[in-house]
Design a protein around this motif. Structure first.
Motif, PDB file in Angstrom:
ATOM      1  N   VAL A  11       0.787  -1.067  -0.358  1.00  0.00           N
ATOM      2  CA  VAL A  11       0.066  -0.298  -0.037  1.00  0.00           C
ATOM      3  C   VAL A  11       1.170   1.861  -0.244  1.00  0.00           C
ATOM      4  N   ARG A  12       0.743   1.828  -1.381  1.00  0.00           N
ATOM      5  CA  ARG A  12       1.765   2.973  -1.214  1.00  0.00           C
ATOM      6  C   ARG A  12       1.107   4.374  -0.504  1.00  0.00           C
ATOM      7  N   ALA A  14       0.147   6.896  -2.974  1.00  0.00           N
ATOM      8  CA  ALA A  14      -1.077   7.191  -4.215  1.00  0.00           C
ATOM      9  C   ALA A  14      -1.602   6.250  -4.256  1.00  0.00           C
ATOM     10  N   HIS A  15      -2.441   5.123  -3.521  1.00  0.00           N
ATOM     11  CA  HIS A  15      -3.448   4.768  -3.004  1.00  0.00           C
ATOM     12  C   HIS A  15      -4.221   4.796  -1.606  1.00  0.00           C
ATOM     13  N   ASP A  17      -6.512   7.841   1.286  1.00  0.00           N
ATOM     14  CA  ASP A  17      -6.908   8.959   1.294  1.00  0.00           C
ATOM     15  C   ASP A  17      -6.421   9.742   1.712  1.00  0.00           C
ATOM     16  N   VAL A  22      -6.974   2.902   2.060  1.00  0.00           N
ATOM     17  CA  VAL A  22      -7.252   2.555   0.525  1.00  0.00           C
ATOM     18  C   VAL A  22      -8.410   2.925   0.354  1.00  0.00           C
ATOM     19  N   TYR A  24     -10.756   3.031  -2.294  1.00  0.00           N
ATOM     20  CA  TYR A  24     -11.980   1.866  -2.674  1.00  0.00           C
ATOM     21  C   TYR A  24     -11.062   1.828  -4.295  1.00  0.00           C
ATOM     22  N   ARG A  26      -8.836   2.286  -6.046  1.00  0.00           N
ATOM     23  CA  ARG A  26      -7.183   1.735  -5.773  1.00  0.00           C
ATOM     24  C   ARG A  26      -7.253   0.261  -6.378  1.00  0.00           C
ATOM     25  N   TYR A  27      -8.074   0.306  -4.874  1.00  0.00           N
ATOM     26  CA  TYR A  27      -8.243  -1.813  -4.909  1.00  0.00           C
ATOM     27  C   TYR A  27      -8.087  -2.694  -6.149  1.00  0.00           C
ATOM     28  N   GLU A  29      -7.191  -1.505  -9.231  1.00  0.00           N
ATOM     29  CA  GLU A  29      -6.087  -1.140  -9.854  1.00  0.00           C
ATOM     30  C   GLU A  29      -5.272  -2.447  -9.164  1.00  0.00           C
ATOM     31  N   MET A  30      -5.011  -2.807  -8.161  1.00  0.00           N
ATOM     32  CA  MET A  30      -4.412  -3.594  -7.585  1.00  0.00           C
ATOM     33  C   MET A  30      -5.347  -5.130  -7.567  1.00  0.00           C
TER      34      MET A  30
END
Length: 140
Positions: A11-12, A14-15, A17, A22, A24, A26-27, A29-30
């Motif tokens: 978890v970076r 950029a992921h 808020d 995270v 949501y 971005r999940y 994308e992962m």
């Protein structure tokens, strides 16, 4: 029971808020990254070969997601991908994100094998189908 294919995601910044968890989308994308890893490492077909060379895509056509607990900046997520149904041109996946044994996200995903020149469903290639079939199991 067959063991799920596993990959990891960090978890970076950029992921997350402003609350530090995270965001949501971005999940998703992962999750797509995990599907790419599954295709390459478990099915023997990386996305470059599939999409660019062979003109075969595997778009998500349906997804149901349950978020169980937040993930925070710095967490290392384990993502399990398990095929649970294989059709002529589709595949249902059970995908789970965990961190230190805690479930963070559970998704039911349907992929369709698609001919990228016609944008129509096409049967799974003969070199890929057996790899999906050998990983078939029922979700826990």
């Amino acid at each position: 029971m067959t063991k799920a294919f596993e990959t990891t995601a960090q978890v970076r910044f950029a992921h997350v808020d402003p609350a530090g968890i995270v965001f949501y989308p971005r999940y998703f994308e992962m999750l797509n990254g995990a599907v790419e890893d599954w295709c390459e490492q478990a099915l023997g077909a990386d996305f470059h070969q599939l999409h660019i060379v062979r003109k075969v895509g595997v778009p998500t056509v349906k997804m149901s997601v349950e978020f169980s607990a937040p993930s925070c900046l710095g967490d290392r997520l384990t993502i399990g991908v398990m095929p649970i149904r294989l059709g002529r041109s589709s595949c249902d996946l059970d995908i789970r994100f965990t961190c230190k044994g805690e479930l963070r996200l559970h998704a039911q995903v349907v992929l369709v094998c698609m001919d990228l020149t016609t944008h129509r469903a096409t049967p799974w290639p003969e070199d890929i189908r057996p790899h999906i079939a050998e990983g078939l199991s029922q979700p826990a």
